[in-house]
Design a protein around this motif. Structure first.
Motif, PDB file in Angstrom:
ATOM      1  N   ARG A  77     -13.068  -7.146  36.118  1.00  0.00           N
ATOM      2  CA  ARG A  77     -13.446  -8.426  36.726  1.00  0.00           C
ATOM      3  C   ARG A  77     -13.860  -9.382  35.617  1.00  0.00           C
ATOM      4  NH1 ARG A  77     -17.831  -7.197  41.149  1.00  0.00           N
ATOM      5  NH2 ARG A  77     -18.775  -6.221  39.369  1.00  0.00           N
ATOM      6  N   LEU A  78     -13.677 -10.668  35.826  1.00  0.00           N
ATOM      7  CA  LEU A  78     -13.969 -11.702  34.831  1.00  0.00           C
ATOM      8  C   LEU A  78     -13.238 -11.409  33.527  1.00  0.00           C
ATOM      9  CD1 LEU A  78     -17.763 -12.595  35.207  1.00  0.00           C
ATOM     10  CD2 LEU A  78     -15.800 -13.939  35.921  1.00  0.00           C
ATOM     11  N   VAL A  79     -11.958 -11.118  33.635  1.00  0.00           N
ATOM     12  CA  VAL A  79     -11.152 -10.760  32.474  1.00  0.00           C
ATOM     13  C   VAL A  79     -11.218 -11.843  31.405  1.00  0.00           C
ATOM     14  CG1 VAL A  79      -8.802 -10.269  31.683  1.00  0.00           C
ATOM     15  CG2 VAL A  79      -9.629  -9.290  33.814  1.00  0.00           C
ATOM     16  N   GLU A  80     -11.332 -13.122  31.815  1.00  0.00           N
ATOM     17  CA  GLU A  80     -11.404 -14.205  30.834  1.00  0.00           C
ATOM     18  C   GLU A  80     -12.668 -14.122  29.980  1.00  0.00           C
ATOM     19  OE1 GLU A  80     -13.593 -15.647  34.435  1.00  0.00           O
ATOM     20  OE2 GLU A  80     -11.695 -14.638  34.128  1.00  0.00           O
ATOM     21  N   GLN A  81     -13.658 -13.376  30.406  1.00  0.00           N
ATOM     22  CA  GLN A  81     -14.895 -13.213  29.640  1.00  0.00           C
ATOM     23  C   GLN A  81     -14.806 -12.064  28.629  1.00  0.00           C
ATOM     24  OE1 GLN A  81     -18.181 -14.777  29.756  1.00  0.00           O
ATOM     25  NE2 GLN A  81     -16.856 -16.383  30.524  1.00  0.00           N
ATOM     26  N   MET A  82     -13.819 -11.181  28.780  1.00  0.00           N
ATOM     27  CA  MET A  82     -13.725 -10.038  27.876  1.00  0.00           C
ATOM     28  C   MET A  82     -13.502 -10.510  26.448  1.00  0.00           C
ATOM     29  SD  MET A  82     -11.700  -7.246  30.205  1.00  0.00           S
ATOM     30  CE  MET A  82     -11.480  -6.146  28.829  1.00  0.00           C
ATOM     31  N   GLY A  83     -14.258  -9.975  25.523  1.00  0.00           N
ATOM     32  CA  GLY A  83     -14.159 -10.354  24.123  1.00  0.00           C
ATOM     33  C   GLY A  83     -15.033 -11.535  23.746  1.00  0.00           C
ATOM     34  N   VAL A  84     -15.568 -12.223  24.738  1.00  0.00           N
ATOM     35  CA  VAL A  84     -16.467 -13.345  24.474  1.00  0.00           C
ATOM     36  C   VAL A  84     -17.862 -12.774  24.245  1.00  0.00           C
ATOM     37  CG1 VAL A  84     -17.516 -15.439  25.419  1.00  0.00           C
ATOM     38  CG2 VAL A  84     -15.111 -14.934  25.881  1.00  0.00           C
ATOM     39  N   ILE A  85     -18.477 -13.164  23.140  1.00  0.00           N
ATOM     40  CA  ILE A  85     -19.810 -12.666  22.816  1.00  0.00           C
ATOM     41  C   ILE A  85     -20.826 -13.750  23.141  1.00  0.00           C
ATOM     42  CG2 ILE A  85     -21.329 -11.908  20.943  1.00  0.00           C
ATOM     43  CD1 ILE A  85     -18.879 -10.641  19.641  1.00  0.00           C
ATOM     44  N   GLY A  86     -21.900 -13.346  23.792  1.00  0.00           N
ATOM     45  CA  GLY A  86     -22.942 -14.306  24.141  1.00  0.00           C
ATOM     46  C   GLY A  86     -24.227 -13.599  24.514  1.00  0.00           C
ATOM     47  N   PHE A  87     -25.239 -14.390  24.774  1.00  0.00           N
ATOM     48  CA  PHE A  87     -26.552 -13.856  25.125  1.00  0.00           C
ATOM     49  C   PHE A  87     -26.681 -13.664  26.624  1.00  0.00           C
ATOM     50  CE2 PHE A  87     -27.133 -16.085  21.096  1.00  0.00           C
ATOM     51  CZ  PHE A  87     -27.734 -15.085  20.355  1.00  0.00           C
ATOM     52  N   PHE A  88     -27.641 -12.823  27.007  1.00  0.00           N
ATOM     53  CA  PHE A  88     -27.964 -12.597  28.416  1.00  0.00           C
ATOM     54  C   PHE A  88     -29.380 -12.039  28.492  1.00  0.00           C
ATOM     55  CE2 PHE A  88     -25.884  -8.890  26.676  1.00  0.00           C
ATOM     56  CZ  PHE A  88     -26.662  -7.832  27.096  1.00  0.00           C
ATOM     57  N   PRO A  89     -30.061 -12.256  29.622  1.00  0.00           N
ATOM     58  CA  PRO A  89     -31.419 -11.715  29.773  1.00  0.00           C
ATOM     59  C   PRO A  89     -31.378 -10.187  29.864  1.00  0.00           C
ATOM     60  CG  PRO A  89     -30.979 -13.432  31.400  1.00  0.00           C
ATOM     61  CD  PRO A  89     -29.675 -13.088  30.752  1.00  0.00           C
ATOM     62  N   SER A  90     -32.183  -9.536  29.062  1.00  0.00           N
ATOM     63  CA  SER A  90     -32.173  -8.071  29.024  1.00  0.00           C
ATOM     64  C   SER A  90     -32.677  -7.435  30.318  1.00  0.00           C
ATOM     65  CB  SER A  90     -33.006  -7.575  27.850  1.00  0.00           C
ATOM     66  OG  SER A  90     -34.365  -7.960  28.005  1.00  0.00           O
ATOM     67  N   ASN A  91     -33.474  -8.171  31.081  1.00  0.00           N
ATOM     68  CA  ASN A  91     -34.019  -7.594  32.318  1.00  0.00           C
ATOM     69  C   ASN A  91     -32.976  -7.508  33.438  1.00  0.00           C
ATOM     70  OD1 ASN A  91     -33.982 -10.405  32.668  1.00  0.00           O
ATOM     71  ND2 ASN A  91     -35.729 -10.356  34.061  1.00  0.00           N
ATOM     72  N   LEU A  92     -31.767  -8.057  33.222  1.00  0.00           N
ATOM     73  CA  LEU A  92     -30.723  -8.010  34.240  1.00  0.00           C
ATOM     74  C   LEU A  92     -29.730  -6.869  34.019  1.00  0.00           C
ATOM     75  CD1 LEU A  92     -29.856 -11.794  34.682  1.00  0.00           C
ATOM     76  CD2 LEU A  92     -31.509 -10.392  35.936  1.00  0.00           C
ATOM     77  N   VAL A  93     -29.990  -6.041  32.988  1.00  0.00           N
ATOM     78  CA  VAL A  93     -29.102  -4.919  32.699  1.00  0.00           C
ATOM     79  C   VAL A  93     -29.910  -3.643  32.499  1.00  0.00           C
ATOM     80  CG1 VAL A  93     -27.377  -6.414  31.615  1.00  0.00           C
ATOM     81  CG2 VAL A  93     -29.089  -5.281  30.193  1.00  0.00           C
TER      82      VAL A  93
END
Length: 133
Positions: free
Chosen positions: A94-110
């Motif tokens: 899912r969200l194949v267009e996001q694969m390989g894109v590096i970015g930040f995310f909140p650690s509490n959501l994973v």
């Protein structure tokens, strides 16, 4: 007036730098330090699974859906009063267009599911860590 090849190449190089500088933007730093598995933050620290959907508020971040897998490359050390963010890349059908894109995310959501290499190298962040195209 005759230009030498070196002058021409130098001019093209300068135009390229100016074009890149005008097509992107330096965003506010999320942290002044990060933890990585190596000096270049090239090795994957861990694999995490999203607990819920996340929509990126700006170009420094990545989008992901619940249950997607994310490779974690760095963990920002939170400055006083700041949230804790990690740097990673989505891996999923899912969200194949996001694969390989590096970015930040909140650690509490994973949730980390596999640790590949312990983060143990503390590195100062730079402005380029928060540059957006």
């Amino acid at each position: 007036m005759q230009h030498t090849m070196a002058q021409l190449l130098g001019s093209l190089f300068l135009v390229g730098i100016l074009f890149q500088a005008t097509s992107g933007i330096f965003m506010e730093k999320l942290s002044s330090k990060k933890l990585c598995a190596d000096e270049e933050c090239a090795y994957t620290i861990s694999l995490a699974q999203a607990k819920e959907d996340f929509t990126a508020p700006d170009c420094r971040f990545i989008n992901f859906k619940s249950d997607q897998l994310i490779y974690v490359y760095a963990k920002l050390l939170p400055d006083e009063g700041a949230g804790e963010y990690w740097l990673g890349s989505v891996y999923s059908d899912r969200l194949v267009e996001q694969m390989g894109v590096i970015g930040f995310f909140p650690s509490n959501l994973v949730m980390e599911t596999n640790v590949f290499k312990k983060e143990n190298v503390e590195i100062p962040t730079t402005d380029i860590d928060f540059f957006c195209d």
